[in-house]
Structure formats: C-alpha cells, structure tokens
Design a protein around this motif. Sequence first.
Motif, mmCIF file in Angstrom:
data_model
loop_
_atom_site.group_PDB
_atom_site.id
_atom_site.type_symbol
_atom_site.label_atom_id
_atom_site.label_comp_id
_atom_site.label_asym_id
_atom_site.label_seq_id
_atom_site.Cartn_x
_atom_site.Cartn_y
_atom_site.Cartn_z
ATOM 1 N N ARG A 9 -2.957 -8.033 -8.542
ATOM 2 C CA ARG A 9 -3.364 -7.636 -7.235
ATOM 3 C C ARG A 9 -2.594 -7.476 -5.958
ATOM 4 N NH1 ARG A 9 -8.751 -6.406 -5.603
ATOM 5 N NH2 ARG A 9 -7.939 -4.936 -4.169
ATOM 6 N N GLN A 41 0.297 6.372 4.356
ATOM 7 C CA GLN A 41 0.363 7.219 3.624
ATOM 8 C C GLN A 41 -0.447 7.734 2.152
ATOM 9 O OE1 GLN A 41 3.602 9.910 4.641
ATOM 10 N NE2 GLN A 41 3.284 7.765 6.416
ATOM 11 N N GLY A 42 -0.971 8.985 2.219
ATOM 12 C CA GLY A 42 -1.349 9.377 0.569
ATOM 13 C C GLY A 42 -0.933 8.976 -0.216
ATOM 14 N N LEU A 91 -1.292 2.081 -7.395
ATOM 15 C CA LEU A 91 -2.470 2.540 -7.925
ATOM 16 C C LEU A 91 -2.755 3.523 -9.570
ATOM 17 C CD1 LEU A 91 -4.110 4.222 -4.970
ATOM 18 C CD2 LEU A 91 -4.465 2.170 -5.968
ATOM 19 N N PHE A 105 -9.736 5.009 -10.534
ATOM 20 C CA PHE A 105 -8.899 4.973 -9.781
ATOM 21 C C PHE A 105 -9.148 3.084 -10.130
ATOM 22 C CE2 PHE A 105 -6.320 7.469 -7.780
ATOM 23 C CZ PHE A 105 -6.635 8.741 -7.798
ATOM 24 N N GLY A 106 -8.176 2.430 -10.065
ATOM 25 C CA GLY A 106 -7.859 1.323 -9.975
ATOM 26 C C GLY A 106 -8.071 0.615 -8.940
ATOM 27 N N PRO A 107 -8.445 -0.725 -8.074
ATOM 28 C CA PRO A 107 -7.924 -1.407 -6.988
ATOM 29 C C PRO A 107 -6.722 -1.201 -6.167
ATOM 30 C CG PRO A 107 -8.568 -2.893 -8.212
ATOM 31 C CD PRO A 107 -8.349 -1.988 -8.965
ATOM 32 N N TYR B 36 -11.906 11.961 -1.537
ATOM 33 C CA TYR B 36 -11.675 11.039 -2.129
ATOM 34 C C TYR B 36 -11.399 10.381 -1.034
ATOM 35 C CZ TYR B 36 -10.220 11.591 -7.007
ATOM 36 O OH TYR B 36 -10.337 12.140 -8.107
ATOM 37 N N GLN B 38 -10.989 6.022 -0.054
ATOM 38 C CA GLN B 38 -10.478 4.787 0.053
ATOM 39 C C GLN B 38 -11.481 3.571 0.503
ATOM 40 O OE1 GLN B 38 -6.679 3.954 0.674
ATOM 41 N NE2 GLN B 38 -6.473 3.081 -1.007
ATOM 42 N N ASN B 41 -8.803 -2.174 0.647
ATOM 43 C CA ASN B 41 -8.833 -3.126 -0.506
ATOM 44 C C ASN B 41 -8.973 -2.682 -2.141
ATOM 45 O OD1 ASN B 41 -6.843 -5.017 1.062
ATOM 46 N ND2 ASN B 41 -8.699 -5.779 1.744
ATOM 47 N N GLN B 42 -9.323 -1.477 -1.337
ATOM 48 C CA GLN B 42 -9.820 -1.100 -2.673
ATOM 49 C C GLN B 42 -9.172 0.595 -3.336
ATOM 50 O OE1 GLN B 42 -14.520 -0.259 -2.708
ATOM 51 N NE2 GLN B 42 -14.832 -2.315 -1.288
ATOM 52 N N GLY B 43 -9.716 0.362 -4.381
ATOM 53 C CA GLY B 43 -9.561 2.254 -5.275
ATOM 54 C C GLY B 43 -9.626 3.424 -4.498
ATOM 55 N N LEU B 44 -9.672 4.679 -4.791
ATOM 56 C CA LEU B 44 -9.500 5.789 -4.381
ATOM 57 C C LEU B 44 -10.944 5.733 -5.546
ATOM 58 C CD1 LEU B 44 -6.833 5.743 -3.482
ATOM 59 C CD2 LEU B 44 -7.625 8.452 -3.183
ATOM 60 N N LEU B 46 -13.977 9.236 -5.749
ATOM 61 C CA LEU B 46 -14.660 10.617 -5.536
ATOM 62 C C LEU B 46 -15.490 11.284 -4.956
ATOM 63 C CD1 LEU B 46 -13.052 13.321 -6.307
ATOM 64 C CD2 LEU B 46 -14.844 13.106 -8.421
ATOM 65 N N PHE B 90 -9.211 11.116 1.592
ATOM 66 C CA PHE B 90 -8.100 12.100 1.516
ATOM 67 C C PHE B 90 -8.532 13.044 0.504
ATOM 68 C CE2 PHE B 90 -4.801 8.720 2.126
ATOM 69 C CZ PHE B 90 -5.446 7.799 2.367
ATOM 70 N N GLN B 108 -2.168 13.196 3.897
ATOM 71 C CA GLN B 108 -1.724 12.020 4.093
ATOM 72 C C GLN B 108 -3.131 11.198 4.503
ATOM 73 O OE1 GLN B 108 1.534 11.855 3.711
ATOM 74 N NE2 GLN B 108 2.047 11.740 6.034
#
Lengths: 114, 116
Positions: A9, A41-42, A91, A105-107, B36, B38, B41-44, B46, B90, B108
């Motif tokens: 991580r 940023q994205g 990611l 998506f993963g973390p 999305y 976020q 500390n996590q993923g995105l 949907l 996002f 962004q």
Amino acid sequence: GAGVSQSPRYKVAKRGQDVALRCDPISGHVSLFWYQQALGQGPEFLTYFQNEAQLDKSGLPSDRFFAERPEGSVSTLKIQRTQQEDSAVYLCASTAAKGAYEQYFGPGTRLTVT
Amino acid sequence: AQSVTQLDSQVPVFEEAPVELRCNYSSSVSVYLFWYVQYPNQGLQLLLKYLSGSTLVKGINGFEAEFNKSQTSFHLRKPSVHISDTAEYFCAVSDNLSGNTGKLIFGQGTTLQVKP
C-alpha cells in the motif's frame, strides 16, 4: 475479498532504486489498467492488458516503466532507477470484459521517492 | 484526443444543501462519460455513467448527472448532501469507438467539503 487488491500500500524508495508494484484484479476479469495519480491531480492512464497481452502502453512515461501480466491475472508494474518525479499513487483497475465500462479500482500504492 | 475540465477545484457546502460539481469535456468523437468518487486512502468508486439513452443519469448515493451534448457538459448534482459525501470527485471520459479499450481520461478532480 472480491475486490481489486494492490500491494504494497505504501512504498518508500531511494532515488535510483527499482520498485515492483503488484495488482490482483477481480477473479476472471479480462481487462486490467494501470493509472498514475500525482498529488492533487486526476489519474492518468499508463497501460492496458487484455488477458496477458499488453495492448496499449502509450501512457508509460519512460522506458524505466515496465508492466507485465504473464498469466492473465496478477499484474506487476516495475519502475527502474526511480526518480523523484515518479512519486505518486499507482492505481490498478479491472473490468469483466474488453469494452466493459465499469472499471473496479484498487486502493492504490503510494510511492514516495526520496 | 479527449480532455476533461472540472471547473471547480474545491466546493464547500453546508450539510443538507444542494450541490453541483461541474464538468466539461472536449472530444472529436462520441464519448462515454463517468463520475467517480474517491474517499481518503481508497480507490475510485463509480458513481454513475452515461453510455447512451436518457441524458439524465441517476447513480448511487442520491447523485445524478445530465449529459448536455451541445454544451459538452456532464455536471453532477445532489439535492441534499451529507457529511459523508465529503470526498474527491472525478469526471472522466472514454471514447466509444470500435476497438476502444475503455481507458479513461480524468479531470483534475473537485474536492467536496460538506460542513455541519
């Protein structure tokens, strides 16, 4: 766990070291993506796999970046001779089929290069 | 090539107030559109997507978005926000050409800060 997992991580590397980041997609998912997200940023696309085939690597920023998915499941993103500008969250995402538009998506792995 | 512009980097709003997060895109081909979320500390995750059909799309957690082709926009709205909606949002696009892999081009991001 049924989701996408990534390890480690968090990773701190000294400039010039090589690192390897792992992604375990959802079981059976055909497509796998890697994105790079710099601070504030994205995410930006790096590379795409369909099963074990790397079909798009147009986003890899330099030849120090290399990705593989030899058996069509787990993927590894390798960065050689890390530089400070490589510091980012990496990611991984997977989808059930090519062209399926819900990416899971993963973390992420936060890489800090000192 | 496509690009996405999220017009606000931060949106502060009080709890139970309505909110709109703005997104404009640029593309020479038809696109699919996504939002999305976020959390730290996590993923995105949907929230919603527009592929075709009705231009008003409803997603999870009470969010909705409207696709406006003439204005090339896909703004996200929620009529009443909760503290738990505080997160980074996002907007993303993907072209819908045959053979497309589905890779996403992201904006962004907009930080939604919900205050009590």
